[in-house]
Motif scaffolding. Structure first.
Motif, PDB file in Angstrom:
ATOM      1  N   ASP A 101       2.804 -30.288 -71.417  1.00 22.38           N
ATOM      2  CA  ASP A 101       1.467 -29.873 -71.816  1.00 22.38           C
ATOM      3  C   ASP A 101       1.335 -29.988 -73.329  1.00 22.38           C
ATOM      4  N   CYS A 102       0.541 -30.945 -73.778  1.00 21.45           N
ATOM      5  CA  CYS A 102       0.356 -31.193 -75.211  1.00 21.45           C
ATOM      6  C   CYS A 102      -0.737 -30.320 -75.825  1.00 21.45           C
ATOM      7  N   ARG A 103      -1.361 -29.476 -75.020  1.00 23.24           N
ATOM      8  CA  ARG A 103      -2.482 -28.692 -75.537  1.00 23.24           C
ATOM      9  C   ARG A 103      -2.070 -27.630 -76.551  1.00 23.24           C
ATOM     10  N   GLY A 104      -0.776 -27.360 -76.690  1.00 26.22           N
ATOM     11  CA  GLY A 104      -0.309 -26.434 -77.716  1.00 26.22           C
ATOM     12  C   GLY A 104      -0.285 -27.047 -79.101  1.00 26.22           C
ATOM     13  N   ILE A 105      -0.455 -28.343 -79.168  1.00 26.84           N
ATOM     14  CA  ILE A 105      -0.515 -29.061 -80.444  1.00 26.84           C
ATOM     15  C   ILE A 105      -1.978 -29.098 -80.899  1.00 26.84           C
ATOM     16  N   LEU A 106      -2.220 -28.915 -82.200  1.00 26.70           N
ATOM     17  CA  LEU A 106      -3.597 -28.992 -82.718  1.00 26.70           C
ATOM     18  C   LEU A 106      -4.273 -30.260 -82.214  1.00 26.70           C
ATOM     19  N   ASN A 107      -5.526 -30.150 -81.831  1.00 27.95           N
ATOM     20  CA  ASN A 107      -6.261 -31.241 -81.209  1.00 27.95           C
ATOM     21  C   ASN A 107      -7.069 -32.046 -82.224  1.00 27.95           C
ATOM     22  N   PRO A 108      -6.683 -33.300 -82.480  1.00 27.03           N
ATOM     23  CA  PRO A 108      -7.480 -34.128 -83.384  1.00 27.03           C
ATOM     24  C   PRO A 108      -8.871 -34.424 -82.818  1.00 27.03           C
ATOM     25  N   GLY A 109      -9.037 -34.260 -81.519  1.00 29.40           N
ATOM     26  CA  GLY A 109     -10.337 -34.483 -80.897  1.00 29.40           C
ATOM     27  C   GLY A 109     -11.400 -33.499 -81.348  1.00 29.40           C
ATOM     28  N   ARG A 110     -10.990 -32.441 -82.016  1.00 32.71           N
ATOM     29  CA  ARG A 110     -11.947 -31.464 -82.553  1.00 32.71           C
ATOM     30  C   ARG A 110     -12.512 -31.899 -83.905  1.00 32.71           C
TER      31      ARG A 110
END
Length: 141
Positions: free
Chosen positions: A32-41
């Motif tokens: 699960d990569c969602r714990g990494i800050l999301n560049p999509g934001r």
């Protein structure tokens, strides 16, 4: 068994669900990569992917993605060595994030490269489930 190990590495969107193991063996890894800050934001990154230079630089300098991947390399290396020794035919490694566009794409590509360099006798198949379904046309999610 003397088959060559095939490692299927995928990126996917959690919004669409975890990919099925087509080998019929079941199992493997889902990270699960969602714990990494999301560049999509970030507005400038919304329509590009984890393969684009700006996103790669962001992930490598503004997040802990490299530490995340180092931990994964340890786990998958042990498994690939064991599976290869025991003659297993398939291993599944999946990376999910929100849209299947940035963090998971980067991670799947990085892990695929790592496996190819460290285990040249292993077949590596890479699929970017969400991106391939959209023909790599990205929309703001």
């Amino acid at each position: 068994m003397s088959e060559k190990l095939t490692v299927n590495v995928r990126s996917f969107s959690y919004k669409k669900g975890i990919p099925q193991d087509e080998s019929g063996n079941g199992g493997g890894f889902v990270f699960d990569c969602r714990g990494i800050l999301n560049p999509g934001r970030i507005q400038d990154y919304k329509t590009i992917t984890g393969r684009d230079k700006n996103v790669i630089e962001y992930l490598e300098t503004k997040t802990k993605i490299l530490e995340f991947l180092d931990a994964i390399y340890t786990i998958i290396d042990l498994t690939i060595e064991d599976y290869s020794t025991r003659g297993f035919a398939n291993l599944e490694i999946n990376f999910g994030c929100t849209g299947g566009q940035h963090r998971s794409v980067y991670s799947a590509d990085a892990v695929s490269k790592h496996i190819q360099e460290k285990f040249p006798n292993v077949n590596v198949v890479v699929n970017h489930v969400e991106q391939e379904s959209k023909n790599w046309i990205n929309e703001i999610y």
